[in-house]
Design an enzyme around this catalytic site. Structure first.
Site, PDB file in Angstrom:
ATOM      1  N   SER A 276       0.846  -1.183   0.000  1.00  0.00           N
ATOM      2  CA  SER A 276       0.000   0.000   0.000  1.00  0.00           C
ATOM      3  C   SER A 276       0.884   1.236   0.000  1.00  0.00           C
ATOM      4  O   SER A 276       1.981   1.230   0.547  1.00  0.00           O
ATOM      5  CB  SER A 276      -0.888  -0.023   1.253  1.00  0.00           C
ATOM      6  OG  SER A 276      -1.207   1.288   1.661  1.00  0.00           O
ATOM      7  N   LYS A 282       0.960  -3.398   4.748  1.00  0.00           N
ATOM      8  CA  LYS A 282       0.036  -4.139   3.876  1.00  0.00           C
ATOM      9  C   LYS A 282       0.709  -5.078   2.886  1.00  0.00           C
ATOM     10  O   LYS A 282       1.757  -4.782   2.333  1.00  0.00           O
ATOM     11  CB  LYS A 282      -0.840  -3.147   3.085  1.00  0.00           C
ATOM     12  CG  LYS A 282      -1.893  -2.438   3.887  1.00  0.00           C
ATOM     13  CD  LYS A 282      -2.889  -3.369   4.559  1.00  0.00           C
ATOM     14  CE  LYS A 282      -3.812  -4.034   3.587  1.00  0.00           C
ATOM     15  NZ  LYS A 282      -4.958  -3.230   3.228  1.00  0.00           N
ATOM     16  N   GLU A 289      -7.499 -10.820  -6.695  1.00  0.00           N
ATOM     17  CA  GLU A 289      -8.657  -9.929  -6.817  1.00  0.00           C
ATOM     18  C   GLU A 289      -8.885  -9.531  -8.269  1.00  0.00           C
ATOM     19  O   GLU A 289     -10.018  -9.487  -8.757  1.00  0.00           O
ATOM     20  CB  GLU A 289      -8.445  -8.670  -5.972  1.00  0.00           C
ATOM     21  CG  GLU A 289      -8.460  -8.940  -4.473  1.00  0.00           C
ATOM     22  CD  GLU A 289      -7.979  -7.725  -3.686  1.00  0.00           C
ATOM     23  OE1 GLU A 289      -8.472  -6.612  -3.934  1.00  0.00           O
ATOM     24  OE2 GLU A 289      -7.099  -7.889  -2.827  1.00  0.00           O
TER      25      GLU A 289
END
Ligand code: ARG
Length: 472
Positions: A276, A282, A289
């Site tokens: 991130s 992160k 996804e």
């Protein structure tokens, strides 16, 4: 100048030229267009419709154009609507009159149909080969993690312990059926429309069986109107891609869930994760996804073509030009998604300890405890009720079934003996499911053997298609 300049006093405007063109998409199938033309010209010469020397000029000229395109030396004229005009135009410029004879007994309507069918076949064989690789990766992961026990779920609630290898092999069989769907789409595309001309066939003595043989098709299409009008083989292709994307998407969804802090069943490698820009800690499963997201687009490709086709009268209508982009997109997306999935699985870390820990939670032994009573004579419905009450009792006292004393078990039913302990171990619970296709170790070992046999057979299917020259 357009190919139809004779009847026109004006050419289309710059905007309509661009709006009507399919060249950008068609560039993908330049090889099919060129080899379709060579086969057509060869057959024309064999039938005495054009001379041998015209054919030789055409063949040399077309192969030269193929080289130029492959090497990026070919200069496309933006006034060419499609690949057919681009290639024929360049050929005529290069070799003159012989080039102008190429289109004898042919229309762009059967030409585009034959190009698309050949291109679809080549895309489908590539997808079948990739599907094979993906299944090999899955069986490898299943072998490597053979004994790992995880909680099986229904409704996303803990249900019964299963082998992680069994879970992975569930996807193996889904992808095995996808292979069959891709193959069926290949068979649907494997008919030669060349020689149907604009819509009605032609007065020249074309030998359609000869071009069928030269281009590696199974048979010629049986009706000229049908041949230039339908694109149902692309629907088959897009349906096969959609179902396979849907399967990948489900696996992606599980990978995303498994890699959460809450689950911690797997850790994806850095190569298949992103960070991130603001949160330093992160590690996101972006590619899983993205594959899940791309599934929507591929399903869209299928729906889009269905809607394009649904009101078209026979025979060719320009609407059909729209069929190519979605089909190519569906194939490319599925191929990339399979490659991505292979990489994710090959490089992930499996946390067997976490899976086992969770496999013990949530009363996953309850069915086996009920079966224990039933096997000792209690009707199963009654056993179900008693174990349900035991679970309620455990919940009230903050215990698991494995924490109960023999007295507590016996208070529920005198049929319980000391050996009930053996029914509570997730590993033993999985092992006991010995039915064909079940999660027991022996059954999964058999399943792996069957998977290997299926893989071998499917590899032969791909090899045979390639060896019999069925793809250009
Ligand atoms: N560019 C057209 C397509 O992709 C080729 C066939 C055109 N035929 C016609 N009669 N306009 O579908």
């Amino acid at each position: 100048m357009a190919l139809w300049s004779g009847r026109f006093e004006q050419s289309v405007g710059e905007f309509t030229q661009r709006f009507g063109a399919s060249l950008e998409v068609d560039k993908n199938m330049y090889r099919q267009d060129i080899h379709g033309s060579i086969a057509h010209a060869k057959m024309l010469a064999e039938q005495g419709i054009i001379s041998r020397s015209d054919f030789e000029h055409i063949e040399v000229g077309l192969l030269e154009i193929e080289n130029q395109i492959r090497q990026g030396r070919f200069v496309y004229d933006i006034n060419d609507e499609d690949i057919h005009m681009a290639v024929e135009g360049a050929l005529t410029e290069d070799i003159g009159a012989a080039g102008q004879r190429l289109h004898t007994g042919r229309s762009r309507n059967d030409q585009v149909a034959v190009d698309i069918r050949m291109y679809a076949k080549s895309l489908l064989v590539d997808l079948m080969a990739e599907n094979f690789s993906l299944r090999r990766v899955l069986t490898r992961a299943a072998r490597k993690n053979f004994n790992v026990v995880m909680p099986g779920y229904t409704h996303m609630q803990h249900a019964q312990p299963v082998l992680f290898s069994h879970h992975l092999l569930a996807y193996f069989w889904m992808f095995t059926r996808d292979f069959k769907r891709l193959y069926d789409a290949f068979v649907a595309a494997d008919a030669n429309p060349l020689g149907s001309a604009a819509l009605a066939g032609t007065t020249y003595p074309l030998d359609r069986f000869r071009t069928t043989e030269l281009l590696g098709f199974d048979h010629p299409t049986q009706n000229s109107l049908d041949a230039v009008s339908d694109r149902d083989y692309l629907l088959d292709l897009e349906y096969a891609c959609s179902v396979s994307m849907m399967h990948l998407s489900r696996l992606c969804e599980e990978i995303i869930i498994w890699s959460t802090t809450e689950f911690g069943f797997i850790t994806l490698s850095d190569e298949y994760s992103t960070g991130s820009s603001i949160m330093p800690q992160k590690k996101n499963p972006d590619f899983a996804e993205l594959t899940r997201g791309k599934t929507g687009r591929v399903i869209g490709d299928l729906v889009s073509l269905l809607v394009t086709m649904k009101s078209l009268p026979l025979a060719y209508n320009k609407d059909l030009q729209e069929c190519k982009e979605g089909a190519i997109d569906a194939c490319q997306t599925l191929r990339d998604s399979m490659i991505c999935m292979e990489g994710m699985i090959d490089t992930w870390t499996v946390h067997a300890d976490r899976m086992l820990e969770e496999a013990r939670m949530g009363f996953t032994a309850a069915t086996d405890v009920a079966d224990y009573l039933a096997k000792r004579g209690m009707p199963f419905r009654k056993a179900h009720e008693i174990v349900g009450e035991l679970v309620l009792y455990c919940e009230k006292h903050g215990k698991g079934l494995e924490d109960l004393t023999l007295e507590e078990f016996r208070a529920a039913s005198p049929l319980f003996g000391r050996d009930i302990v053996g029914e509570l171990d997730p590993e033993a619970i999985a092992r006991a499911r010995t039915t064909y296709g079940g999660t027991g170790h022996e059954a999964v070992r058999d399943q792996l053997r069957e998977a290997s046999r299926k893989l071998k057979a499917d590899r032969r299917v791909v090899k045979n298609i390639r060896e019999r020259g069925a793809v250009i």
